[in-house]
Design an enzyme around this catalytic site. Sequence first.
Site, PDB file in Angstrom:
ATOM      1  N   TYR A 129     -12.019  -2.248  -4.026  1.00  0.00           N
ATOM      2  CA  TYR A 129     -11.701  -0.842  -4.284  1.00  0.00           C
ATOM      3  C   TYR A 129     -12.686  -0.278  -5.315  1.00  0.00           C
ATOM      4  O   TYR A 129     -13.274   0.796  -5.132  1.00  0.00           O
ATOM      5  CB  TYR A 129     -10.254  -0.718  -4.786  1.00  0.00           C
ATOM      6  CG  TYR A 129      -9.809   0.708  -5.032  1.00  0.00           C
ATOM      7  CD1 TYR A 129      -9.146   1.425  -4.050  1.00  0.00           C
ATOM      8  CD2 TYR A 129     -10.057   1.325  -6.256  1.00  0.00           C
ATOM      9  CE1 TYR A 129      -8.745   2.737  -4.278  1.00  0.00           C
ATOM     10  CE2 TYR A 129      -9.662   2.624  -6.493  1.00  0.00           C
ATOM     11  CZ  TYR A 129      -8.996   3.326  -5.497  1.00  0.00           C
ATOM     12  OH  TYR A 129      -8.600   4.613  -5.740  1.00  0.00           O
ATOM     13  N   ASP A 164      -1.541   8.741  -5.960  1.00  0.00           N
ATOM     14  CA  ASP A 164      -0.213   8.129  -5.846  1.00  0.00           C
ATOM     15  C   ASP A 164       0.744   8.671  -6.908  1.00  0.00           C
ATOM     16  O   ASP A 164       1.907   8.975  -6.630  1.00  0.00           O
ATOM     17  CB  ASP A 164      -0.323   6.612  -6.001  1.00  0.00           C
ATOM     18  CG  ASP A 164      -1.418   6.028  -5.131  1.00  0.00           C
ATOM     19  OD1 ASP A 164      -1.821   6.689  -4.160  1.00  0.00           O
ATOM     20  OD2 ASP A 164      -1.878   4.911  -5.436  1.00  0.00           O
ATOM     21  N   GLU A 202      -2.309   3.143 -15.413  1.00  0.00           N
ATOM     22  CA  GLU A 202      -2.820   2.305 -14.319  1.00  0.00           C
ATOM     23  C   GLU A 202      -4.277   1.910 -14.577  1.00  0.00           C
ATOM     24  O   GLU A 202      -4.664   0.757 -14.412  1.00  0.00           O
ATOM     25  CB  GLU A 202      -2.688   3.076 -13.005  1.00  0.00           C
ATOM     26  CG  GLU A 202      -3.218   2.329 -11.822  1.00  0.00           C
ATOM     27  CD  GLU A 202      -2.238   2.233 -10.678  1.00  0.00           C
ATOM     28  OE1 GLU A 202      -1.115   2.744 -10.788  1.00  0.00           O
ATOM     29  OE2 GLU A 202      -2.622   1.626  -9.673  1.00  0.00           O
ATOM     30  N   SER A 221       2.450   2.315  -2.816  1.00  0.00           N
ATOM     31  CA  SER A 221       2.507   2.784  -4.205  1.00  0.00           C
ATOM     32  C   SER A 221       3.768   2.387  -4.954  1.00  0.00           C
ATOM     33  O   SER A 221       4.373   3.194  -5.656  1.00  0.00           O
ATOM     34  CB  SER A 221       2.319   4.303  -4.280  1.00  0.00           C
ATOM     35  OG  SER A 221       1.045   4.629  -3.835  1.00  0.00           O
ATOM     36  N   GLY A 240       0.818  -1.213   0.000  1.00  0.00           N
ATOM     37  CA  GLY A 240       0.000   0.000   0.000  1.00  0.00           C
ATOM     38  C   GLY A 240       0.849   1.258   0.000  1.00  0.00           C
ATOM     39  O   GLY A 240       0.386   2.324   0.403  1.00  0.00           O
TER      40      GLY A 240
HETATM   41  C1  GLA Z   1      -4.963   3.745  -3.513  1.00  0.00           C
HETATM   42  C2  GLA Z   1      -5.271   4.423  -4.836  1.00  0.00           C
HETATM   43  C3  GLA Z   1      -5.392   5.921  -4.660  1.00  0.00           C
HETATM   44  C4  GLA Z   1      -6.321   6.284  -3.512  1.00  0.00           C
HETATM   45  C5  GLA Z   1      -6.015   5.463  -2.282  1.00  0.00           C
HETATM   46  C6  GLA Z   1      -7.012   5.677  -1.180  1.00  0.00           C
HETATM   47  O1  GLA Z   1      -3.712   4.129  -3.075  1.00  0.00           O
HETATM   48  O2  GLA Z   1      -4.260   4.156  -5.761  1.00  0.00           O
HETATM   49  O3  GLA Z   1      -5.808   6.506  -5.860  1.00  0.00           O
HETATM   50  O4  GLA Z   1      -7.666   6.137  -3.907  1.00  0.00           O
HETATM   51  O5  GLA Z   1      -5.952   4.080  -2.559  1.00  0.00           O
HETATM   52  O6  GLA Z   1      -6.923   6.970  -0.683  1.00  0.00           O
END
Ligand code: GLA
Length: 423
Positions: free
Chosen positions: A260, A208, A196, A152, A150
Site C-alpha cells: 500500500y 475510511d 492510524e 475498515s 478490507g
Molecule cells: C484503504 C485505505 C484508504 C484507501 C483505500 C483504497 O481502505 O485505508 O485510505 O486508500 O484503501 O481506496
Amino acid sequence: MTAPRWVPAWTAEEGTARALAAFAARFGTDGAAPSVWSAPGRVNLIGEHTDYNGGLCLPIALPHRTYVALRPAPAGSDVVRLASAQEPGAGLIELHLADVGPGTVDGWTAYVLGVAWALGQPGALRGGADAPTIGGCDAVVDSCVPYGAGLSSSAALEASVAVALDATFGLGLAGTAEQPDDAGRAVLAAACVRAENEIAGAPTGGMDQSASLRAQAGHALLLDCLDGSVRQVPFDLAAHGLALLVIDTRAEHALVDGQYAARRTTCEAAATRLGLGTLREIHGTGGLAAAFASLASAGGADSDVAVRRVRHVVTEIARVEDFVALLDAGRVREVGPLLDASHASLRDDYEVSCRELDLAVATARAAGALGARMTGGGFGGSAIALVEADAVEAVAAAIAAAFESAELTAPAFLLSPPSAPAA
Ligand code: GLA
C-alpha cells in the site's frame, strides 16, 4: 456444495447489550455505569486509491458496527484501561495516556489510544482551539465488522472511540445522531487519520474514517479528498429492485505491509515529477497524454509503472464523477460497466487485486451481476457486486461454489444497505 455463509449485522440493541455485558464481565458492576457508542465499517462503491491523491471516492457506511462501552476514569487520572471482547486472551491493557505516542503501542489498542492521543494534540480541535483535557477511561469494545476483510474494522474502532471521547470529555464536535455536525465530524475524522498514520503506522488516506463518521443512512458519501468537502448522494438500491452484495474473500488483507505504501509513494513521486500538488490536477485525455509523455521520458521500468499507476488514478476519479452523474439522474441500473472498468484498472494498472478477488468478481458477473469490482485497499479483502435483489442468494451460491472448486477458503457474504454514521 456448502451453502454460502452470511455475516449478519447486529441490531443496535444487540450490539449495545454485548458491549455492556463485556464491560460488566471485565470491570464488574460497581462504580459508574458506562455509556455505549458505535461506528460502522464502510464499503467503497467506487473511487479506489484516489483519496491520498486528492481525488474523489464514494463510500457507504455498513450496517456492521463496532461498539464501545466507556466511562471516564476518576477526575485527574489519565489511566486508560482497555479490553476487547474479541481478544479475550489479551486481558486488560492498562497505561497512562501521557505515555502514548508514535511507536509506543501496537495492535488493536493503537487505534483506540491513537485517537485519544490525536485529540489531545495542539490544534487538533475546531479552529485550532486548545484541547480540553482528554482524561483516562475504562473501555471495552466488541464488533461485528469482519476483521481483515478490507471493510475498515480499524476505522470503525477509531470512529467509535472518537465519538465516545467527544461526548465524555465535552469536545462538542460530533453533534447528535439526529443532527450530526459534519464540520465537527471532519475534525474527528482528521484525528482518526492521525491515529492510524502516526500511532498505528498505516499510511492510509482518510476515506475510511470519513465514511464512518460522515456518511448518512440511505446515502453514499461523495468525498472530495482535496478539500475534505462532502455531498450526500441518495443511494436507494432497494427502490430499483437491486442489492449490494459484499463478498469477503477471506484472502489476507493488510495495509501495514509495504505494498500500500509503495503505491502511495509512486503516485506522490509522479505528482512531484509532473510539478503537481496531487494527481487530481491532471484533467481530461489531453492532460493525461501530457503526463504520460513526461513520465515516460524518464525511461525504464519505473516510468512504465508510474504511467500505469497514474492512469488508474486519473481514470478512476473520472469514473466516480460518471457514477455520481448516473445516480443523480436516477440511472443506478447503468453503473455496472463503471464497476467493471474500475476492477480492470485496479487489477491491470494498479496491480492491487489477487486471485480470490478476480474469481469473486468474474463469478458474480457470470451469475448475472450488473457489475462487480474489488473494494478497499486490495491485496485480498472484499469485492462488491451489484445484483438484482431476488438474485442475491443465487449469486452468493455461485461464488461459494467457485471458491470451493478452486479449493480456496470459503468466502463470507454481507448485505449492505447504506447505513448510519458513528454515534
Ligand atoms: C484503504 C485505505 C484508504 C484507501 C483505500 C483504497 O481502505 O485505508 O485510505 O486508500 O484503501 O481506496
